[in-house]
Write an enzyme that holds these catalytic residues in place. Structure first.
Site, mmCIF file in Angstrom:
data_model
loop_
_atom_site.group_PDB
_atom_site.id
_atom_site.type_symbol
_atom_site.label_atom_id
_atom_site.label_comp_id
_atom_site.label_asym_id
_atom_site.label_seq_id
_atom_site.Cartn_x
_atom_site.Cartn_y
_atom_site.Cartn_z
ATOM 1 N N GLY B 51 -1.565 14.343 3.271
ATOM 2 C CA GLY B 51 -1.594 14.901 2.582
ATOM 3 C C GLY B 51 -2.039 14.604 1.414
ATOM 4 O O GLY B 51 -1.592 15.098 -0.019
ATOM 5 N N CYS B 52 -2.513 13.204 0.921
ATOM 6 C CA CYS B 52 -2.880 12.563 -0.095
ATOM 7 C C CYS B 52 -4.144 12.692 -0.668
ATOM 8 O O CYS B 52 -4.893 12.603 -0.032
ATOM 9 C CB CYS B 52 -2.369 11.650 -0.074
ATOM 10 S SG CYS B 52 -0.969 10.649 0.187
ATOM 11 N N GLN B 53 -4.478 13.222 -1.639
ATOM 12 C CA GLN B 53 -6.094 13.377 -2.236
ATOM 13 C C GLN B 53 -6.133 12.167 -1.999
ATOM 14 O O GLN B 53 -7.614 12.107 -2.098
ATOM 15 C CB GLN B 53 -5.691 14.130 -3.323
ATOM 16 C CG GLN B 53 -5.995 15.866 -3.127
ATOM 17 C CD GLN B 53 -6.754 15.893 -2.388
ATOM 18 O OE1 GLN B 53 -7.617 16.913 -2.746
ATOM 19 N NE2 GLN B 53 -6.586 16.395 -1.929
#
Lengths: 413, 136
Positions: B51-53
């Site tokens: 979910g982290c870019q």
């Protein structure tokens, strides 16, 4: 047009005036929109066309005998003719409406691919591909026992044409490649790639997402077998796109999704299928999107694709000069022919750091791997910052980017 | 953590004092720089936060007293600073204490969810969610 003949002969101010969103501010700063390659903004004509449909004559298409249904059908089908003319297809029934290029590629992989691929066959892709032109082929290849291979790129991000010719062989059944890379901008020599593919007996599918908004497309001149693109990158609505296919190929392909619109007759014993293009268009489509798309094409035609291309080429040249002059910036992808985007990394900041600091200054860019991890791996980088241009950008946007990047250097330098 | 002498209260105070986005980001970046980097062998998929870019890794170790010690890292500087903030909120607490901590409230108080892009905020929140799941 403006008599002072601004860059590329375009009156950018009057073009910008047609895009309401460009008057918005972000974090209190005027919006500098440099992410057209992800999705373009829409002119009022496109927005209004959708509003007008919903307010004045909305009904489901291809079904009703009453006026609104006929009017909506006429408007929707008018787009198909505009698309045909825009890409130089022979017949409008060769232009299948889909949700977007991704769905178009999946359609070909799932219908042509499942019907024709067999064990040992090869699908040739390139390192430049978006995941949308990789994963659909992997799925069908796994099912059919075929192999997916990728043509490498040279140091500047150009396709290695020698490697390509060597990789083609009698097992190659499909060459699927991008016309313009979404991540590093490389424009491929589509006509040449297609010619070699055909010589080897393979078919071709071109991902034209980044090409359709920026280049004159002529599918007959290219001799493309399939050509996919999305309206939302062409100043049109989201959720509508096109997969072009040569009629003989589309005719021979089995249908994909079953449902309304795609049938001729249905009994529980046997269903016969509708003719092209409806055979591949099951269910109620994106009617408003389809109608808005026609206005997007009209918007581009009114300016002229050649003038759009010239304007964007000038912007790209200017941006390349400006960014090359910055010491801590390294451009990724310097092929001689490129689409309207520039990808780069910086010494002391991660692409996401850069994107965040630019955002605070009202500058919208894309940061990351751009759904094209293989090419990022090829350059041994986790991602890039990508500034991409549309017809509404001008040199002042590039200047704003340069100022923004100087701020990044202040903060991280 | 080499931010041993820093508390989340101090960070909140400093943050309040900085009213300009640029100063706040510089402060977050500095916090990230003070964070002890993870060893390369710890930067593996199983420690990655989805979910982290950008890439974010979290490592948790529970000591004899039941306290969970968290370490983390990121390849992006701003995100690394955010990781530092999250670790300061949670690290060294027991599972019960972590469950009783409302991290989102603290991050909201810092205006981080508002001042950072939604994508990055999502990454921040998935980091928090992962820690909360560990403690559940």
């Amino acid at each position: 047009m403006n008599e002072f003949a601004p860059i590329g002969g375009l009156d950018v101010a009057s073009i910008r005036a047609q895009f309401p969103i460009l008057k918005e501010t972000v974090h209190g700063k005027p919006l500098v929109f440099l992410d057209t390659a992800a999705s373009a903004q829409r002119p009022s004509s496109v927005i209004n066309a959708e509003v007008e449909l919903y307010e004045k004559y909305y009904a489901n298409i291809h079904r009703g005998v009453y006026k609104f249904s006929q009017d909506a059908t006429t408007a929707y089908e008018k787009t198909r003719e505009s698309v045909r003319a825009f890409i130089g297809a022979k017949h409008k029934r060769e232009c299948i409406f889909v949700r977007g290029a991704t769905e178009g590629i999946n359609l070909v992989a799932q219908t042509w691919g499942r019907a024709n691929l067999k064990e040992g066959d090869e699908i040739l892709l390139t390192y430049l591909e978006h995941h949308s032109n990789i994963v659909p082929w992997q799925l069908v290849a796994e099912e059919k026992g075929a192999t997916v291979k990728a043509v490498p790129v040279l140091e500047d991000g150009s396709l290695d044409m020698d490697a390509y010719r060597n990789m083609l062989n009698e097992r190659t059944k499909m060459v699927a490649f991008t016309h313009v890379s979404n991540s590093i901008g490389t424009q491929t020599d589509a006509k040449e790639i297609i010619r070699h593919a055909h010589d080897a007996g393979a078919l071709t599918l071109i991902d034209g997402c980044q090409a359709a908004p920026h280049l004159k497309i002529d599918v007959q001149d290219l001799d493309a077998d399939f050509y996919a693109f999305s309206a939302h990158k062409m100043y049109g609505p989201t959720g509508i796109g096109v997969i072009y296919g040569k009629e003989a190929l589309l005719d021979a392909m089995p249908p994909w999704q079953g449902g309304g619109d795609m049938i001729s007759t249905v009994t529980f014993e046997k269903t016969t299928f509708n003719d092209l293009p409806h055979k591949f268009e099951a269910g109620t489509p994106n009617i408003a999107g389809g109608i808005g798309f026609d206005h997007a094409i009209a918007f581009m035609n009114e300016i002229g694709i050649e003038r759009i291309a010239a304007h964007e080429a000038d912007l790209l040249k200017y941006a390349t000069e400006q960014l090359s002059a910055m010491n801590s910036v390294r451009l990724i992808g310097t092929a001689p022919k490129k689409g309207a985007l520039i990808s780069f990394v910086m010494e002391h900041a991660h692409p996401h750091d850069i994107g965040t600091i630019l955002d605070q200054q009202g500058i919208a860019v894309r940061a990351g791997h751009h759904c094209a991890q293989p090419i990022m791996d090829n350059f041994s980088i986790p991602g890039t910052v990508r500034a991409s241009f549309g017809v509404y950008n001008d040199r002042s946007d590039v200047d704003a980017l340069v100022v923004g990047l100087k701020k990044v250097m202040d903060i991280f330098g | 953590m080499s931010l041993e002498n820093t508390t989340i209260v101090e960070i909140l105070d400093t943050f309040e004092f900085l009213d300009d986005w640029e100063e706040r980001y510089k402060y977050i970046i500095d916090l990230g720089k003070k964070l002890t980097p993870l060893a390369p062998e710890e930067m593996v998929d199983e420690n990655k936060v989805r979910g982290c870019q950008s890439q974010v890794w979290l490592v948790a170790e529970t000591d004899a007293d039941g306290k969970i010690h968290l370490r983390g890292d990121s390849d992006a500087f701003i995100v690394k600073g955010l990781v530092a903030v999250v670790l300061l909120i949670f690290s060294g607490k027991t599972a019960a204490e972590i469950q009783a901590t409302n991290a989102k409230e603290i991050l909201d108080q810092m205006g981080l969810s508002a001042h950072l892009s939604p994508l990055r905020a999502n990454g921040l929140f998935s980091m928090v969610e992962r820690i909360e799941r560990m403690a559940a």
